[in-house]
Design a protein around this motif. Structure first.
Motif, PDB file in Angstrom:
ATOM      1  N   LEU A 228      -1.109 -39.502  23.248  1.00  0.00           N
ATOM      2  CA  LEU A 228      -0.445 -40.677  23.775  1.00  0.00           C
ATOM      3  C   LEU A 228       1.059 -40.449  23.833  1.00  0.00           C
ATOM      4  O   LEU A 228       1.823 -41.370  24.070  1.00  0.00           O
ATOM      5  CB  LEU A 228      -0.746 -41.897  22.886  1.00  0.00           C
ATOM      6  CG  LEU A 228      -2.215 -42.202  22.676  1.00  0.00           C
ATOM      7  CD1 LEU A 228      -2.372 -43.541  21.973  1.00  0.00           C
ATOM      8  CD2 LEU A 228      -2.961 -42.228  23.989  1.00  0.00           C
ATOM      9  N   SER A 229       1.464 -39.215  23.634  1.00  0.00           N
ATOM     10  CA  SER A 229       2.886 -38.920  23.664  1.00  0.00           C
ATOM     11  C   SER A 229       3.394 -38.859  25.088  1.00  0.00           C
ATOM     12  O   SER A 229       2.766 -38.318  25.965  1.00  0.00           O
ATOM     13  CB  SER A 229       3.124 -37.563  22.989  1.00  0.00           C
ATOM     14  OG  SER A 229       4.423 -37.127  23.208  1.00  0.00           O
ATOM     15  N   LEU A 230       4.579 -39.403  25.307  1.00  0.00           N
ATOM     16  CA  LEU A 230       5.206 -39.267  26.610  1.00  0.00           C
ATOM     17  C   LEU A 230       5.739 -37.863  26.826  1.00  0.00           C
ATOM     18  O   LEU A 230       5.856 -37.410  27.945  1.00  0.00           O
ATOM     19  CB  LEU A 230       6.388 -40.243  26.704  1.00  0.00           C
ATOM     20  CG  LEU A 230       6.054 -41.642  27.185  1.00  0.00           C
ATOM     21  CD1 LEU A 230       7.304 -42.505  27.090  1.00  0.00           C
ATOM     22  CD2 LEU A 230       5.539 -41.645  28.594  1.00  0.00           C
ATOM     23  N   PHE A 231       6.104 -37.176  25.739  1.00  0.00           N
ATOM     24  CA  PHE A 231       6.825 -35.932  25.883  1.00  0.00           C
ATOM     25  C   PHE A 231       6.086 -34.923  26.743  1.00  0.00           C
ATOM     26  O   PHE A 231       6.588 -34.465  27.747  1.00  0.00           O
ATOM     27  CB  PHE A 231       7.097 -35.318  24.502  1.00  0.00           C
ATOM     28  CG  PHE A 231       7.822 -36.236  23.569  1.00  0.00           C
ATOM     29  CD1 PHE A 231       8.996 -36.845  23.954  1.00  0.00           C
ATOM     30  CD2 PHE A 231       7.325 -36.492  22.316  1.00  0.00           C
ATOM     31  CE1 PHE A 231       9.669 -37.680  23.093  1.00  0.00           C
ATOM     32  CE2 PHE A 231       7.991 -37.324  21.450  1.00  0.00           C
ATOM     33  CZ  PHE A 231       9.164 -37.921  21.837  1.00  0.00           C
ATOM     34  N   GLY A 232       4.894 -34.539  26.322  1.00  0.00           N
ATOM     35  CA  GLY A 232       4.158 -33.531  27.069  1.00  0.00           C
ATOM     36  C   GLY A 232       3.871 -34.003  28.476  1.00  0.00           C
ATOM     37  O   GLY A 232       3.986 -33.253  29.434  1.00  0.00           O
ATOM     38  N   GLY A 233       3.509 -35.251  28.630  1.00  0.00           N
ATOM     39  CA  GLY A 233       3.200 -35.782  29.942  1.00  0.00           C
ATOM     40  C   GLY A 233       4.391 -35.770  30.860  1.00  0.00           C
ATOM     41  O   GLY A 233       4.285 -35.453  32.040  1.00  0.00           O
ATOM     42  N   ALA A 234       5.569 -36.105  30.351  1.00  0.00           N
ATOM     43  CA  ALA A 234       6.759 -36.173  31.175  1.00  0.00           C
ATOM     44  C   ALA A 234       7.149 -34.800  31.691  1.00  0.00           C
ATOM     45  O   ALA A 234       7.381 -34.611  32.883  1.00  0.00           O
ATOM     46  CB  ALA A 234       7.903 -36.779  30.376  1.00  0.00           C
TER      47      ALA A 234
ATOM     48  N   GLU B 249      15.110 -42.287  26.351  1.00  0.00           N
ATOM     49  CA  GLU B 249      15.584 -40.949  26.654  1.00  0.00           C
ATOM     50  C   GLU B 249      14.911 -39.965  25.708  1.00  0.00           C
ATOM     51  O   GLU B 249      14.706 -40.265  24.530  1.00  0.00           O
ATOM     52  CB  GLU B 249      17.104 -40.851  26.489  1.00  0.00           C
ATOM     53  CG  GLU B 249      17.866 -41.663  27.519  1.00  0.00           C
ATOM     54  CD  GLU B 249      19.364 -41.587  27.318  1.00  0.00           C
ATOM     55  OE1 GLU B 249      19.798 -41.202  26.205  1.00  0.00           O
ATOM     56  OE2 GLU B 249      20.109 -41.917  28.253  1.00  0.00           O
ATOM     57  N   GLN B 250      14.571 -38.806  26.237  1.00  0.00           N
ATOM     58  CA  GLN B 250      13.983 -37.757  25.406  1.00  0.00           C
ATOM     59  C   GLN B 250      15.057 -36.757  25.013  1.00  0.00           C
ATOM     60  O   GLN B 250      15.814 -36.272  25.861  1.00  0.00           O
ATOM     61  CB  GLN B 250      12.866 -37.029  26.139  1.00  0.00           C
ATOM     62  CG  GLN B 250      12.253 -35.904  25.319  1.00  0.00           C
ATOM     63  CD  GLN B 250      11.401 -34.971  26.146  1.00  0.00           C
ATOM     64  OE1 GLN B 250      10.939 -35.323  27.212  1.00  0.00           O
ATOM     65  NE2 GLN B 250      11.201 -33.758  25.659  1.00  0.00           N
ATOM     66  N   VAL B 251      15.124 -36.459  23.734  1.00  0.00           N
ATOM     67  CA  VAL B 251      16.103 -35.520  23.200  1.00  0.00           C
ATOM     68  C   VAL B 251      15.366 -34.331  22.597  1.00  0.00           C
ATOM     69  O   VAL B 251      14.412 -34.512  21.827  1.00  0.00           O
ATOM     70  CB  VAL B 251      16.986 -36.186  22.131  1.00  0.00           C
ATOM     71  CG1 VAL B 251      17.931 -35.159  21.497  1.00  0.00           C
ATOM     72  CG2 VAL B 251      17.778 -37.330  22.733  1.00  0.00           C
ATOM     73  N   GLN B 252      15.802 -33.129  22.942  1.00  0.00           N
ATOM     74  CA  GLN B 252      15.296 -31.920  22.302  1.00  0.00           C
ATOM     75  C   GLN B 252      16.293 -31.481  21.236  1.00  0.00           C
ATOM     76  O   GLN B 252      17.504 -31.457  21.485  1.00  0.00           O
ATOM     77  CB  GLN B 252      15.095 -30.802  23.327  1.00  0.00           C
ATOM     78  CG  GLN B 252      13.899 -31.019  24.233  1.00  0.00           C
ATOM     79  CD  GLN B 252      13.632 -29.831  25.134  1.00  0.00           C
ATOM     80  OE1 GLN B 252      14.432 -28.905  25.205  1.00  0.00           O
ATOM     81  NE2 GLN B 252      12.517 -29.858  25.825  1.00  0.00           N
TER      82      GLN B 252
ATOM     83  N   VAL C  50      19.939 -34.100  25.625  1.00  0.00           N
ATOM     84  CA  VAL C  50      19.170 -35.137  26.320  1.00  0.00           C
ATOM     85  C   VAL C  50      18.583 -34.493  27.572  1.00  0.00           C
ATOM     86  O   VAL C  50      19.324 -34.074  28.466  1.00  0.00           O
ATOM     87  CB  VAL C  50      20.046 -36.338  26.697  1.00  0.00           C
ATOM     88  CG1 VAL C  50      19.222 -37.391  27.442  1.00  0.00           C
ATOM     89  CG2 VAL C  50      20.676 -36.948  25.459  1.00  0.00           C
ATOM     90  N   VAL C  51      17.277 -34.380  27.629  1.00  0.00           N
ATOM     91  CA  VAL C  51      16.639 -33.634  28.711  1.00  0.00           C
ATOM     92  C   VAL C  51      15.955 -34.524  29.735  1.00  0.00           C
ATOM     93  O   VAL C  51      15.679 -34.084  30.849  1.00  0.00           O
ATOM     94  CB  VAL C  51      15.607 -32.628  28.155  1.00  0.00           C
ATOM     95  CG1 VAL C  51      16.302 -31.591  27.293  1.00  0.00           C
ATOM     96  CG2 VAL C  51      14.523 -33.324  27.374  1.00  0.00           C
TER      97      VAL C  51
END
Length: 306
Positions: free
Chosen positions: A27-33, A56-59, A68-69
């Motif tokens: 259910l993570s947005l990260f991999g999907g995004a 916002e996704q941050v690595q 911020v990616v």
């Protein structure tokens, strides 16, 4: 040399096990995004719980440096991803319609791409049945068990894998959270997650989970933080010290134009092999009640073009 080869083989098993588990159920947005922006991905969508928000996704690198990616917007049944680092771009995913649109603002062009069947909404029939979005696989519910103090459903999964041929495994799905908490492979490799406590991230109360992958005498442990309200992971840690997280989360309705193709954009053909189909003839209107033109996606009055 043998030890290095063994570690590499174990890492591959861990990666394969994670892909089997997370590629269908996360259910993570990260991999999907990330996957959506490159090839419209295979991770399950975080939609379905009725919560709209932006973030916002941050690595975070092992040395602590932050980048911020990606910026993302989640609507009732649509997603928008704006890649800010690396190869920049915009992707709109209409999960209900099973379509995605890649926008190229610098050229004012867009292309339609199909969403994979694995992109389902939590709480839907597809998520209740692990194989609903896995063509060629069969899932048989074996019953219910308690795993690490939480009720879970036990499923046997079997089918044809494109690269590995006939495969089978057993998976336990947390009844409340609807994501896998254990996966057992025939060769003895396994992946298991357990709730270890509560934490706070970006002002939000979240659950901290510990995941351990095992093969033979080797084990690898990571952590993720799950937001029950948004039904997604706010933070994930990876071997080696890297991590990624969602920040600047703003819960609330998202503007409709975020999920529209700007009216002045021109359609271009998707690359061969992308599997993109033709636009459906005739509109009948979109989910906002606006009439659609034949062969066109929902269009805005100028649209949101970042």
């Amino acid at each position: 040399m043998k030890r290095v080869a063994k570690r590499r083989a174990f890492s591959e098993v861990v990666g394969q096990t994670r892909s089997v588990i997370m590629g269908r159920f996360s259910l993570s947005l990260f991999g999907g995004a990330v996957a959506l922006l490159s090839a419209l991905g295979t991770a399950a969508s975080p939609l379905g719980n009725g919560k709209e928000f932006s973030a916002e996704q941050v690595q975070i690198a092992p040395d602590g440096s932050r980048t911020v990616v990606q910026r993302m917007y989640v609507g009732a049944d649509q997603l928008r991803f704006e890649q800010l680092a690396g190869r920049k771009g915009v992707m709109i995913a209409d999960v209900a319609a099973g379509k995605g649109y890649r926008l190229m603002p610098e050229r004012k062009q867009y292309m339609e791409l199909p969403l994979p069947p694995q992109m389902v909404m939590p709480g839907s029939a597809a998520q209740q049945d692990p194989c609903a979005a896995l063509p060629g696989f069969r899932c048989t519910k074996q019953g219910e068990e308690e795993l690490n103090g939480r009720p879970a459903e036990k499923w046997e999964i079997s089918g044809e894998h494109p690269q590995q041929g006939r495969v089978s495994s057993v998976q336990w799905i947390d009844k409340e959270r609807r994501f896998p908490v254990k996966h057992q492979m025939p060769n003895g490799a396994s992946f298991e997650s357990r709730l270890v406590g509560m934490d706070t991230i970006d002002g939000r109360r979240v659950e901290k989970w510990e995941s351990t992958a095992r093969e033979g005498d080797q084990a690898q442990t990571t952590h993720f933080w799950f937001d029950p309200e948004l039904s997604l992971r706010l933070r994930e840690e990876f071997p080696g010290g890297a991590s990624r997280e969602l920040v600047n989360i703003q819960v609330g309705p998202q503007p409709a134009q975020l999920f529209e193709v700007p009216a002045d954009y021109q359609a271009i053909a998707a690359p061969q092999g992308s599997g993109a189909g033709r636009m459906p003839p005739g509109g009948g209107g979109d989910r906002y009640g606006r009439a659609g033109s034949p062969g066109q996606p929902p269009r805005g009055q100028g649209g949101y073009q970042h």
